[in-house]
Design an enzyme around this catalytic site. Structure first.
Site, PDB file in Angstrom:
ATOM      1  N   GLN A 285     -49.874  73.267 -13.224  1.00 41.74           N
ATOM      2  CA  GLN A 285     -50.267  74.645 -13.461  1.00 41.74           C
ATOM      3  C   GLN A 285     -50.141  75.477 -12.182  1.00 41.74           C
ATOM      4  O   GLN A 285     -50.508  75.024 -11.095  1.00 41.74           O
ATOM      5  CB  GLN A 285     -51.701  74.717 -13.984  1.00 41.74           C
ATOM      6  N   GLU A 335     -45.132  61.859 -21.817  1.00 42.64           N
ATOM      7  CA  GLU A 335     -44.314  62.938 -21.252  1.00 42.64           C
ATOM      8  C   GLU A 335     -42.852  62.513 -21.325  1.00 42.64           C
ATOM      9  O   GLU A 335     -42.526  61.336 -21.122  1.00 42.64           O
ATOM     10  CB  GLU A 335     -44.718  63.207 -19.803  1.00 42.64           C
ATOM     11  N   ASP A 381     -50.651  69.882 -24.839  1.00 44.43           N
ATOM     12  CA  ASP A 381     -50.386  71.016 -23.947  1.00 44.43           C
ATOM     13  C   ASP A 381     -48.872  71.223 -23.930  1.00 44.43           C
ATOM     14  O   ASP A 381     -48.190  70.939 -22.943  1.00 44.43           O
ATOM     15  CB  ASP A 381     -50.915  70.722 -22.546  1.00 44.43           C
ATOM     16  N   CYS A 408     -49.792  77.986 -23.901  1.00 45.21           N
ATOM     17  CA  CYS A 408     -49.395  79.080 -23.026  1.00 45.21           C
ATOM     18  C   CYS A 408     -48.746  80.207 -23.816  1.00 45.21           C
ATOM     19  O   CYS A 408     -48.233  81.160 -23.227  1.00 45.21           O
ATOM     20  CB  CYS A 408     -48.439  78.594 -21.935  1.00 45.21           C
TER      21      CYS A 408
END
Length: 544
Positions: A285, A335, A381, A408
């Site tokens: 971030q 990921e 996320d 986001c």
């Protein structure tokens, strides 16, 4: 009377669009006016008129809004980086909170009261720990770095950016001087010639370290030893100077290979009480102070007691995973970027977090494989495009009692919330966080829980022949596409136009859906400006 191009009208700005543009009604027509504030009474010159909306430019502010301020940035009216330099921070937070609430209500079909407010940032200046400067030339041929002008690839030269770190600006200046002295050319995307594409600087807020990654289209260039020497003298915080090779034809910033010119290959920083090593490819971030607040909220919403197995999809370098592991029995991170997973594994070992596991895989595919593990809490996320169809399907197959969604982008968040709530989940609460002051971007955390399924069943009979079954397949629904197009372009589009463009893009549409009843029948064809807006919506929702 219709609006006339190049004519000036007096109006009052009443709202903001999702990208921070001012909104007004003139002669009953929606008009979008950049760099305006709600409450501004102004003279606006119309620069473009379409069938449903128009676009204007401020000629004169007659009565300024009480929320209007003088921009601190000298290129605020040219650069595409910030859109809210001209309003108070309180007004910016109000606009962002409304943006999230409207998305959850209009696209997500949820109770807007479930949004419990927005958490503002402690500072609006020099908060970014990551800078990626494009490199080019100005009209005089001098090498410049800066940011792209809105909706273009023209670089607005910026020597000192108010939201980037001062270290990043200093490093960019050294690279510019070196390029000029040694005749190292910036990469030209039109001719596909040149060398330096981007200057990428990352800084550690808590560690005080910094790292430079030069993105180059060529493997060799003169004076690298001189560059390293000058950088180390100008920025003593540097712990690594890297060279990334990128010969792609698109606008993806990082290539596949990174070499170390000097120092360490990874940057160290501390977040939420943990130490992290970060490669240039790893997600982290950009606003350190707000990231800690964001992740604390995600952990709070997870409601962990120490007995749960938690799955963290899109885990990056493991920042959220380690925060969850502090309170869970087991925390699993997934990921797709190999370098990020290697970072995550090292970070877990470095912090003594033995109750963690990490897998390099696509989020949806990994979720399907891990479903049998019995996941108590799922944390996601995802990138700006939100969950893909595989990930959504895996979540519904897994049926975790709780889903904590960190987003986001309010529009894709609302789309995914609508999908999950339509399959039995309930939106319990949400909170917005401003990680990107002075820009239109905003983060949101929502908690979804598995509600009780109504045992009552109703028999419904209907024909599938004329139904567009793509509503139940990958991508967004027609309503969501309409809402997105209206919000981002002000255009109203029909199901007919959407289905026409779906067919053009090779997206599956019901066999008979919105086709003429006979060969002699004529249908209106989607106008070019609406086709462009619909295609942008398809891209936004990951459909093309």
């Amino acid at each position: 009377m219709d609006l006339q191009k190049n004519k000036t009208y007096r109006c009052q700005i009443t709202d903001y669009t999702a990208d921070g543009t001012g909104f007004a009604k003139i002669e009953g027509r929606a008009v979008f006016v950049p760099r305006t504030a709600v409450g501004d009474q102004c003279d606006v010159r119309i620069v473009k008129v379409t069938k449903n909306v128009a676009f204007g430019r401020v000629e004169k502010i007659i009565v300024p809004s009480g929320q209007r301020i003088a921009p601190a940035c000298p290129v605020a009216d040219k650069c595409g980086g910030c859109c809210y330099q001209h309003i108070t921070y309180g007004e910016e937070l109000r606009a962002k909170e409304k943006k999230v609430r409207d998305a959850l209500t209009r696209i997500g079909g949820q109770d807007g009261a479930k949004l419990l407010g927005i958490t503002g940032a402690p500072t609006t200046e020099h908060y970014r720990n990551k800078a990626q400067y494009p490199v080019g030339r100005d009209k005089e041929g001098s090498i410049v770095t800066g940011f792209y002008r809105p909706r273009s690839h023209d670089i607005v030269p910026v020597d000192r950016c108010l939201i980037q770190s001062e270290t990043a600006d200093k490093i960019a200046a050294v690279v510019r001087e070196w390029m000029t002295e040694f005749s190292v050319k910036p990469y030209d995307y039109a001719s596909k010639r040149g060398t330096i594409r981007h200057i990428y600087v990352r800084v550690g807020e808590k560690s005080g370290e910094s790292q430079l990654t030069l993105i180059s289209a060529t493997k060799k260039m003169p004076g690298l030893d001189v560059l390293v020497e000058r950088l180390r003298a100008a920025a003593p915080s540097l712990t690594g100077i890297l060279l990334n090779h990128n010969q792609r034809d698109d606008n993806v910033i990082l290539g596949d290979r990174t070499d170390v010119l000097w120092g360490e290959p990874m940057l160290e920083d501390r977040l939420c009480g943990h130490t992290f090593l970060l490669s240039p490819e790893a997600f982290y971030q950009v606003n350190h102070a707000q990231a800690e607040r964001l992740y604390a909220c995600a952990v709070d919403y997870a409601g962990l007691t120490g007995e749960e197995t938690v799955l963290d999809l899109y885990c990056g370098a493991g920042t959220i995973t380690l925060a969850l592991a502090e309170h869970a029995k087991t925390a699993i991170g997934v990921e797709i970027v190999p370098e990020a997973i290697e970072n995550a594994k090292r970070n877990a070992l470095r912090n003594g977090m033995e109750n963690t596991e990490f897998f390099c895989a696509d989020a949806g595919q990994a979720a399907q494989r891990l479903a049998k593990r019995g996941i108590d809490v799922l944390v996601v996320d995802p990138p700006r495009k939100g969950l893909d169809a595989t990930a959504r399907d895996a979540i519904l197959k897994m049926q975790p009692p709780k889903v904590v969604y960190v987003s986001c982008d309010p529009a894709t968040l609302a789309r995914d919330v609508a999908e999950l709530c339509g399959a039995g989940y309930t939106l319990e609460k949400a909170r917005a966080f401003d990680l990107f002051p002075r820009t239109f971007h905003v983060e949101t955390v929502v908690l979804l829980s598995k509600g009780e399924v109504d045992s009552k069943k109703i028999r419904v009979e209907f024909s599938l022949e004329d139904m567009d079954m793509s509503e139940f397949q990958d991508g967004a629904t027609y309503t969501q596409i309409k809402d997105y197009v209206l919000e981002h372009s002000g255009l109203k589009v029909s199901n007919l136009y959407i289905s026409q463009i779906k067919r053009k893009c090779g997206i599956e549409v019901g066999k008979n859906y919105n086709l003429p009843r006979s060969e002699d029948s004529r249908q209106p064809q989607c106008p070019p400006e609406k086709e462009k807006a619909i295609r942008e919506a398809f891209k936004y929702f990951g459909m093309i």
